[in-house]
Design a protein around this motif. Structure first.
Motif, PDB file in Angstrom:
ATOM      1  N   PHE A  96       7.538 -30.082  28.975  1.00  0.00           N
ATOM      2  CA  PHE A  96       6.844 -31.202  28.349  1.00  0.00           C
ATOM      3  C   PHE A  96       6.631 -30.964  26.860  1.00  0.00           C
ATOM      4  CE2 PHE A  96       5.890 -32.911  32.556  1.00  0.00           C
ATOM      5  CZ  PHE A  96       5.946 -34.284  32.301  1.00  0.00           C
ATOM      6  N   ASP A  97       6.324 -29.733  26.458  1.00  0.00           N
ATOM      7  CA  ASP A  97       6.147 -29.449  25.028  1.00  0.00           C
ATOM      8  C   ASP A  97       7.455 -29.627  24.273  1.00  0.00           C
ATOM      9  OD1 ASP A  97       3.353 -28.796  24.881  1.00  0.00           O
ATOM     10  OD2 ASP A  97       3.800 -26.968  25.981  1.00  0.00           O
ATOM     11  N   ARG A  98       8.560 -29.164  24.840  1.00  0.00           N
ATOM     12  CA  ARG A  98       9.861 -29.359  24.194  1.00  0.00           C
ATOM     13  C   ARG A  98      10.193 -30.842  24.089  1.00  0.00           C
ATOM     14  NH1 ARG A  98      11.284 -24.598  26.850  1.00  0.00           N
ATOM     15  NH2 ARG A  98      11.996 -25.703  28.700  1.00  0.00           N
ATOM     16  N   THR A  99       9.853 -31.588  25.129  1.00  0.00           N
ATOM     17  CA  THR A  99      10.136 -33.019  25.136  1.00  0.00           C
ATOM     18  C   THR A  99       9.330 -33.737  24.066  1.00  0.00           C
ATOM     19  OG1 THR A  99      10.595 -32.921  27.504  1.00  0.00           O
ATOM     20  CG2 THR A  99      10.154 -35.095  26.572  1.00  0.00           C
ATOM     21  N   LEU A 100       8.034 -33.443  23.975  1.00  0.00           N
ATOM     22  CA  LEU A 100       7.195 -34.080  22.968  1.00  0.00           C
ATOM     23  C   LEU A 100       7.673 -33.743  21.559  1.00  0.00           C
ATOM     24  CD1 LEU A 100       3.655 -33.596  24.538  1.00  0.00           C
ATOM     25  CD2 LEU A 100       4.880 -35.754  24.237  1.00  0.00           C
ATOM     26  N   ALA A 101       8.082 -32.508  21.361  1.00  0.00           N
ATOM     27  CA  ALA A 101       8.553 -32.084  20.044  1.00  0.00           C
ATOM     28  C   ALA A 101       9.847 -32.793  19.649  1.00  0.00           C
ATOM     29  CB  ALA A 101       8.747 -30.574  20.018  1.00  0.00           C
ATOM     30  N   HIS A 134       3.669 -23.600  19.669  1.00  0.00           N
ATOM     31  CA  HIS A 134       4.547 -24.636  20.225  1.00  0.00           C
ATOM     32  C   HIS A 134       3.798 -25.614  21.135  1.00  0.00           C
ATOM     33  CE1 HIS A 134       4.511 -21.402  23.258  1.00  0.00           C
ATOM     34  NE2 HIS A 134       4.561 -22.390  24.126  1.00  0.00           N
ATOM     35  N   ASP A 135       2.555 -25.321  21.478  1.00  0.00           N
ATOM     36  CA  ASP A 135       1.801 -26.183  22.388  1.00  0.00           C
ATOM     37  C   ASP A 135       1.322 -27.437  21.659  1.00  0.00           C
ATOM     38  OD1 ASP A 135       2.011 -24.511  24.634  1.00  0.00           O
ATOM     39  OD2 ASP A 135       0.313 -23.301  23.972  1.00  0.00           O
ATOM     40  N   ILE A 136       1.353 -28.559  22.354  1.00  0.00           N
ATOM     41  CA  ILE A 136       0.947 -29.841  21.792  1.00  0.00           C
ATOM     42  C   ILE A 136      -0.179 -30.411  22.645  1.00  0.00           C
ATOM     43  CG2 ILE A 136       1.683 -32.194  21.226  1.00  0.00           C
ATOM     44  CD1 ILE A 136       4.523 -31.068  20.851  1.00  0.00           C
ATOM     45  N   ALA A 137      -1.297 -30.730  22.020  1.00  0.00           N
ATOM     46  CA  ALA A 137      -2.449 -31.260  22.752  1.00  0.00           C
ATOM     47  C   ALA A 137      -2.202 -32.695  23.200  1.00  0.00           C
ATOM     48  CB  ALA A 137      -3.697 -31.216  21.875  1.00  0.00           C
ATOM     49  N   MET A 138      -2.820 -33.066  24.303  1.00  0.00           N
ATOM     50  CA  MET A 138      -2.817 -34.441  24.753  1.00  0.00           C
ATOM     51  C   MET A 138      -3.704 -35.285  23.832  1.00  0.00           C
ATOM     52  SD  MET A 138      -0.909 -34.499  27.570  1.00  0.00           S
ATOM     53  CE  MET A 138       0.135 -33.451  26.528  1.00  0.00           C
ATOM     54  N   GLN A 139      -3.380 -36.565  23.708  1.00  0.00           N
ATOM     55  CA  GLN A 139      -4.250 -37.458  22.930  1.00  0.00           C
ATOM     56  C   GLN A 139      -5.467 -37.887  23.756  1.00  0.00           C
ATOM     57  OE1 GLN A 139      -1.694 -40.632  21.552  1.00  0.00           O
ATOM     58  NE2 GLN A 139      -0.218 -39.165  20.736  1.00  0.00           N
ATOM     59  N   TYR A 140      -5.245 -38.027  25.065  1.00  0.00           N
ATOM     60  CA  TYR A 140      -6.321 -38.379  25.986  1.00  0.00           C
ATOM     61  C   TYR A 140      -6.194 -37.529  27.247  1.00  0.00           C
ATOM     62  CZ  TYR A 140      -7.009 -42.619  23.190  1.00  0.00           C
ATOM     63  OH  TYR A 140      -7.254 -43.503  22.167  1.00  0.00           O
ATOM     64  N   GLN A 156     -10.905 -27.643  26.248  1.00  0.00           N
ATOM     65  CA  GLN A 156     -11.869 -28.515  25.579  1.00  0.00           C
ATOM     66  C   GLN A 156     -11.303 -29.197  24.346  1.00  0.00           C
ATOM     67  OE1 GLN A 156     -13.881 -29.021  27.834  1.00  0.00           O
ATOM     68  NE2 GLN A 156     -15.830 -28.060  27.380  1.00  0.00           N
ATOM     69  N   LYS A 157     -10.062 -28.862  23.976  1.00  0.00           N
ATOM     70  CA  LYS A 157      -9.413 -29.533  22.854  1.00  0.00           C
ATOM     71  C   LYS A 157      -8.232 -30.393  23.293  1.00  0.00           C
ATOM     72  CE  LYS A 157     -10.814 -26.292  19.240  1.00  0.00           C
ATOM     73  NZ  LYS A 157     -10.352 -25.433  18.116  1.00  0.00           N
ATOM     74  N   GLY A 158      -8.013 -30.476  24.601  1.00  0.00           N
ATOM     75  CA  GLY A 158      -6.929 -31.311  25.096  1.00  0.00           C
ATOM     76  C   GLY A 158      -5.609 -30.605  25.265  1.00  0.00           C
ATOM     77  N   TYR A 159      -5.577 -29.291  25.068  1.00  0.00           N
ATOM     78  CA  TYR A 159      -4.347 -28.543  25.332  1.00  0.00           C
ATOM     79  C   TYR A 159      -4.206 -28.327  26.832  1.00  0.00           C
ATOM     80  CZ  TYR A 159      -3.726 -27.522  20.381  1.00  0.00           C
ATOM     81  OH  TYR A 159      -3.519 -27.636  19.035  1.00  0.00           O
ATOM     82  N   ARG A 160      -2.969 -28.361  27.303  1.00  0.00           N
ATOM     83  CA  ARG A 160      -2.729 -28.272  28.735  1.00  0.00           C
ATOM     84  C   ARG A 160      -2.150 -26.920  29.125  1.00  0.00           C
ATOM     85  NH1 ARG A 160       2.820 -29.280  29.865  1.00  0.00           N
ATOM     86  NH2 ARG A 160       2.406 -29.872  32.010  1.00  0.00           N
TER      87      ARG A 160
END
Length: 207
Positions: free
Chosen positions: A140-145, A171-177, A128-132
């Motif tokens: 994908f998290d390493r790539t975004l970081a 280390h998890d990064i939420a999606m923007q959409y 519900q917060k956009g975390y995958r």
């Protein structure tokens, strides 16, 4: 149950449910996601877009992004270059030379590397917060970081993959959409907020 065990169980459950979806339903949901992607993100028509080759019943983003390509977008698919390394995105087009990569997923063969402006990201599950919830490798998290400027991130999934909480770690990064067959949802507040496609398009054109 610790979070790693919980994620493993949820991952297996959701993938099994996704693979069991009747093909007619999957096509209908995928068509709805493609329409929302095109209507909500017309700015992608001029961007470098990182996408993915569909795997194990995932939504297939290729038909939607090929339309963006006709108006100038550059498309790129991820390549695993090392176990603990960020993904490398290589330019892709329908007739691009391909080879089998990690997990037997096709990747472009020695095409140029691209740093995407936007990423269409597959999700095993999302909360519900956009975390995958991914496949557990953390690519994908390493790539975004690793990006100096974070690209636009759009997670795509079916509603059956929605969870209350994936128990994100530091280390998890939420999606923007997040886009599902039910609509476009924006993250950044207390929980995902559904927004109309025209509002999403305006937000991503002006800001």
């Amino acid at each position: 149950m610790d979070w790693r065990t919980w994620r493993k169980h949820e991952r297996e459950r959701i993938i099994a449910e996704r693979l069991a979806v009747p093909s007619a339903h999957s096509r209908q949901w995928s068509a709805a996601i493609s329409i929302l992607l095109q209507q909500g993100f017309p700015s992608l028509r001029q961007k470098k877009i990182g996408l993915y080759w569909p795997f194990r019943g995932e939504y297939d983003p290729r038909p939607a992004v090929l339309d963006f390509m006709t108006t100038g977008a550059v498309l790129a698919l991820p390549e695993v270059i090392g176990k603990n390394e960020p993904l490398c995105f290589r330019e892709w087009w329908p007739d691009a030379p391909m080879r089998m990569g990690a997990y037997d997923i096709p990747v472009p063969h020695e095409t140029r590397c691209v740093e995407p402006d936007a990423l269409i990201v597959p999700m095993v599950g999302f909360d519900q917060k956009g975390y995958r919830l991914g496949y557990g490798s953390g690519y994908f998290d390493r790539t975004l970081a690793a990006f100096s400027i974070c690209p636009l991130t759009i997670g795509v999934a079916f509603e059956l993959q929605r969870l209350e909480n994936v128990h994100p770690q530091l280390h998890d990064i939420a999606m923007q959409y997040v886009i599902t067959e039910a609509g476009i949802f924006q993250a950044g507040r207390k929980q995902l907020e559904r927004i109309p496609a025209n509002q999403c398009a305006k937000d991503n054109t002006t800001g």
